[in-house]
Design a protein around this motif. Structure first.
Motif, PDB file in Angstrom:
ATOM      1  N   THR A  34      -1.116 -10.096   0.586  1.00 25.11           N
ATOM      2  CA  THR A  34      -1.128 -11.167   1.594  1.00 25.11           C
ATOM      3  C   THR A  34       0.236 -11.336   2.255  1.00 25.11           C
ATOM      4  OG1 THR A  34      -0.587 -12.906  -0.025  1.00 25.11           O
ATOM      5  CG2 THR A  34      -2.932 -12.381   0.316  1.00 25.11           C
ATOM      6  N   TYR A  35       1.176 -10.473   1.920  1.00 27.20           N
ATOM      7  CA  TYR A  35       2.514 -10.542   2.503  1.00 27.20           C
ATOM      8  C   TYR A  35       3.060  -9.121   2.616  1.00 27.20           C
ATOM      9  CZ  TYR A  35       3.820 -10.056  -2.422  1.00 27.20           C
ATOM     10  OH  TYR A  35       3.939  -9.619  -3.718  1.00 27.20           O
ATOM     11  N   LYS A  36       4.157  -8.983   3.319  1.00 29.70           N
ATOM     12  CA  LYS A  36       4.754  -7.660   3.540  1.00 29.70           C
ATOM     13  C   LYS A  36       6.167  -7.633   2.987  1.00 29.70           C
ATOM     14  CE  LYS A  36       5.772  -4.226   7.150  1.00 29.70           C
ATOM     15  NZ  LYS A  36       5.080  -3.147   6.418  1.00 29.70           N
ATOM     16  N   LEU A  37       6.523  -6.534   2.362  1.00 34.83           N
ATOM     17  CA  LEU A  37       7.877  -6.302   1.888  1.00 34.83           C
ATOM     18  C   LEU A  37       8.594  -5.403   2.888  1.00 34.83           C
ATOM     19  CD1 LEU A  37       7.120  -5.641  -1.890  1.00 34.83           C
ATOM     20  CD2 LEU A  37       8.082  -7.721  -0.905  1.00 34.83           C
ATOM     21  N   GLN A  38       9.723  -5.856   3.374  1.00 38.32           N
ATOM     22  CA  GLN A  38      10.462  -5.108   4.380  1.00 38.32           C
ATOM     23  C   GLN A  38      11.227  -3.940   3.748  1.00 38.32           C
ATOM     24  OE1 GLN A  38      10.055  -5.830   7.614  1.00 38.32           O
ATOM     25  NE2 GLN A  38       8.701  -7.507   6.984  1.00 38.32           N
ATOM     26  N   LYS A  39      11.536  -2.951   4.560  1.00 34.21           N
ATOM     27  CA  LYS A  39      12.385  -1.848   4.116  1.00 34.21           C
ATOM     28  C   LYS A  39      13.832  -2.328   4.146  1.00 34.21           C
ATOM     29  CE  LYS A  39       9.380   1.924   5.625  1.00 34.21           C
ATOM     30  NZ  LYS A  39       9.263   3.145   6.457  1.00 34.21           N
ATOM     31  N   ILE A  40      14.489  -2.346   2.984  1.00 27.21           N
ATOM     32  CA  ILE A  40      15.848  -2.876   2.874  1.00 27.21           C
ATOM     33  C   ILE A  40      16.890  -1.789   3.083  1.00 27.21           C
ATOM     34  CG2 ILE A  40      17.470  -4.038   1.337  1.00 27.21           C
ATOM     35  CD1 ILE A  40      15.041  -5.367  -0.007  1.00 27.21           C
ATOM     36  N   GLN A  41      16.745  -0.676   2.371  1.00 25.10           N
ATOM     37  CA  GLN A  41      17.688   0.431   2.487  1.00 25.10           C
ATOM     38  C   GLN A  41      17.096   1.650   1.809  1.00 25.10           C
ATOM     39  OE1 GLN A  41      20.713  -1.383  -0.536  1.00 25.10           O
ATOM     40  NE2 GLN A  41      20.982   0.847  -0.690  1.00 25.10           N
ATOM     41  N   PRO A  42      17.560   2.842   2.174  1.00 29.51           N
ATOM     42  CA  PRO A  42      17.092   4.036   1.453  1.00 29.51           C
ATOM     43  C   PRO A  42      17.600   4.019   0.007  1.00 29.51           C
ATOM     44  CG  PRO A  42      18.112   4.617   3.555  1.00 29.51           C
ATOM     45  CD  PRO A  42      18.443   3.180   3.296  1.00 29.51           C
ATOM     46  N   VAL A 202       5.695 -11.499 -10.799  1.00 32.38           N
ATOM     47  CA  VAL A 202       6.068 -11.332  -9.398  1.00 32.38           C
ATOM     48  C   VAL A 202       6.271  -9.851  -9.081  1.00 32.38           C
ATOM     49  CG1 VAL A 202       7.845 -11.807  -7.664  1.00 32.38           C
ATOM     50  CG2 VAL A 202       7.075 -13.635  -9.188  1.00 32.38           C
ATOM     51  N   VAL A 203       6.933  -9.140  -9.987  1.00 31.79           N
ATOM     52  CA  VAL A 203       7.147  -7.701  -9.801  1.00 31.79           C
ATOM     53  C   VAL A 203       5.813  -6.983  -9.679  1.00 31.79           C
ATOM     54  CG1 VAL A 203       8.059  -5.597 -10.829  1.00 31.79           C
ATOM     55  CG2 VAL A 203       9.369  -7.725 -10.994  1.00 31.79           C
ATOM     56  N   LEU A 204       4.864  -7.309 -10.555  1.00 36.12           N
ATOM     57  CA  LEU A 204       3.552  -6.668 -10.510  1.00 36.12           C
ATOM     58  C   LEU A 204       2.804  -7.008  -9.223  1.00 36.12           C
ATOM     59  CD1 LEU A 204       2.561  -7.188 -14.240  1.00 36.12           C
ATOM     60  CD2 LEU A 204       2.815  -4.970 -13.099  1.00 36.12           C
ATOM     61  N   SER A 205       2.965  -8.234  -8.740  1.00 38.73           N
ATOM     62  CA  SER A 205       2.361  -8.613  -7.461  1.00 38.73           C
ATOM     63  C   SER A 205       2.948  -7.793  -6.322  1.00 38.73           C
ATOM     64  CB  SER A 205       2.566 -10.104  -7.201  1.00 38.73           C
ATOM     65  OG  SER A 205       1.990 -10.494  -5.968  1.00 38.73           O
ATOM     66  N   ASP A 206       4.269  -7.602  -6.356  1.00 39.08           N
ATOM     67  CA  ASP A 206       4.923  -6.802  -5.322  1.00 39.08           C
ATOM     68  C   ASP A 206       4.501  -5.334  -5.401  1.00 39.08           C
ATOM     69  OD1 ASP A 206       6.197  -9.085  -4.446  1.00 39.08           O
ATOM     70  OD2 ASP A 206       8.109  -8.635  -5.407  1.00 39.08           O
ATOM     71  N   ILE A 207       4.352  -4.824  -6.618  1.00 36.92           N
ATOM     72  CA  ILE A 207       3.845  -3.461  -6.783  1.00 36.92           C
ATOM     73  C   ILE A 207       2.444  -3.345  -6.192  1.00 36.92           C
ATOM     74  CG2 ILE A 207       3.035  -1.779  -8.495  1.00 36.92           C
ATOM     75  CD1 ILE A 207       5.389  -2.655 -10.266  1.00 36.92           C
ATOM     76  N   GLY A 208       1.613  -4.344  -6.467  1.00 33.88           N
ATOM     77  CA  GLY A 208       0.263  -4.351  -5.907  1.00 33.88           C
ATOM     78  C   GLY A 208       0.267  -4.366  -4.396  1.00 33.88           C
ATOM     79  N   THR A 209       1.221  -5.093  -3.809  1.00 34.01           N
ATOM     80  CA  THR A 209       1.349  -5.141  -2.354  1.00 34.01           C
ATOM     81  C   THR A 209       1.683  -3.770  -1.789  1.00 34.01           C
ATOM     82  OG1 THR A 209       1.940  -7.489  -2.274  1.00 34.01           O
ATOM     83  CG2 THR A 209       2.710  -6.106  -0.460  1.00 34.01           C
ATOM     84  N   LEU A 210       2.592  -3.061  -2.443  1.00 28.61           N
ATOM     85  CA  LEU A 210       2.950  -1.717  -1.980  1.00 28.61           C
ATOM     86  C   LEU A 210       1.781  -0.738  -2.136  1.00 28.61           C
ATOM     87  CD1 LEU A 210       6.631  -1.237  -3.238  1.00 28.61           C
ATOM     88  CD2 LEU A 210       5.817  -1.972  -0.991  1.00 28.61           C
ATOM     89  N   LEU A 211       1.016  -0.869  -3.205  1.00 27.08           N
ATOM     90  CA  LEU A 211      -0.142   0.004  -3.391  1.00 27.08           C
ATOM     91  C   LEU A 211      -1.187  -0.239  -2.315  1.00 27.08           C
ATOM     92  CD1 LEU A 211      -0.562  -0.063  -7.275  1.00 27.08           C
ATOM     93  CD2 LEU A 211       0.161   1.872  -5.865  1.00 27.08           C
ATOM     94  N   LEU A 212      -1.420  -1.501  -1.991  1.00 22.41           N
ATOM     95  CA  LEU A 212      -2.383  -1.819  -0.939  1.00 22.41           C
ATOM     96  C   LEU A 212      -1.885  -1.327   0.418  1.00 22.41           C
ATOM     97  CD1 LEU A 212      -3.396  -5.421  -2.064  1.00 22.41           C
ATOM     98  CD2 LEU A 212      -4.868  -3.392  -2.022  1.00 22.41           C
ATOM     99  N   GLU A 213      -0.582  -1.379   0.617  1.00 20.07           N
ATOM    100  CA  GLU A 213       0.009  -0.878   1.853  1.00 20.07           C
ATOM    101  C   GLU A 213      -0.256   0.620   1.985  1.00 20.07           C
ATOM    102  OE1 GLU A 213       4.476   0.095   2.733  1.00 20.07           O
ATOM    103  OE2 GLU A 213       4.176  -2.037   3.067  1.00 20.07           O
ATOM    104  N   GLU A 214      -0.143   1.356   0.883  1.00 18.50           N
ATOM    105  CA  GLU A 214      -0.410   2.785   0.903  1.00 18.50           C
ATOM    106  C   GLU A 214      -1.849   3.081   1.282  1.00 18.50           C
ATOM    107  OE1 GLU A 214       0.616   4.410  -2.850  1.00 18.50           O
ATOM    108  OE2 GLU A 214       2.715   3.779  -2.786  1.00 18.50           O
ATOM    109  N   GLU A 215      -2.767   2.237   0.816  1.00 17.04           N
ATOM    110  CA  GLU A 215      -4.182   2.452   1.078  1.00 17.04           C
ATOM    111  C   GLU A 215      -4.530   2.152   2.528  1.00 17.04           C
ATOM    112  OE1 GLU A 215      -6.228   0.038  -1.714  1.00 17.04           O
ATOM    113  OE2 GLU A 215      -5.551   1.159  -3.465  1.00 17.04           O
TER     114      GLU A 215
END
Length: 215
Positions: A34-42, A202-215
């Protein structure tokens, strides 16, 4: 995202939990996706060691193709707000990965030692053998010496320095800022947690967000 999370934490007692939010340790955190994590740095590169002093590896090989939770540690750290707190959070995330088929083979954990003189590849191999699993890999890395470690610390803006006693002799204490980095499969840092915000849920929620983003 961390600043927003602080505000949500302060207001948690007065804001009801909505359909796209979850209660996390007395605070309100958005549900995964339900939210987006921005790209911070390589994510940094650099040379590291895992199982052998004779086989150098690129750190980048541990930060691509899977979602990676990465941090620094050293085996003799005793500060309860330092490495032990990171270890506890990583262990809880690791257990969650092992139990959840949706996370298995998609997430890795990586620790890089701040004390290469003591934390040899043999010691790192012991940690890996006793903890890591194929479905939930947890790598324990080190370097040849501080010369190879310093650029990685600098790239991630993590200060670290050895403490000296009253006689000017180095001790086994390394003062460092605890940071945990969530890195996507394309080697971009997408979130940075400090000890104040290092909540496994919170970490697991953020991981879930990235996985959904991949899908």
């Amino acid at each position: 995202m961390q600043a927003g999370y602080v505000a949500l934490s302060l207001l948690a007692s007065t804001i009801p939990v909505a359909g796209n939010e979850q209660s996390v340790a007395g605070a309100v955190h958005p549900k995964a996706g339900t939210y987006k994590l921005q790209k911070i740095q390589p994510a940094p590169s650099g040379w590291v060691l895992e199982d052998s002093v004779w086989i150098p590896r690129r750190l980048s090989s541990y930060t691509k193709d899977k979602i990676t939770l990465f941090s620094f540690f050293y085996a003799t750290c005793r500060d309860p707000e330092g490495c032990p707190k990171s270890w506890d959070a990583f262990n809880k995330v690791h257990e969650a990965i092992k139990k959840d088929p949706r996370l298995q083979n998609k997430v890795r954990l990586v620790f890089l030692s701040l004390d290469p003189k003591v934390d040899t590849p043999e010691m790192m191999s012991f940690f890996k053998t006793s903890i890591s699993t194929p479905q939930a890999p947890w790598s324990f890395l080190t370097t040849w010496n501080d010369t190879y470690l310093a650029p990685i610390l600098n790239d991630l803006y993590v200060p670290a320095s050895r403490e000296f006693d009253d006689a000017g002799k180095p001790t086994d204490v390394i003062n460092h800022l605890v940071k945990v980095f969530l890195i996507d499969k394309d080697s971009w840092v997408r979130e940075i947690y400090t000890t104040s915000f290092l909540n496994p849920d919170v970490v697991l929620s953020d991981i879930g967000t990235l996985l959904l983003e991949e899908e």
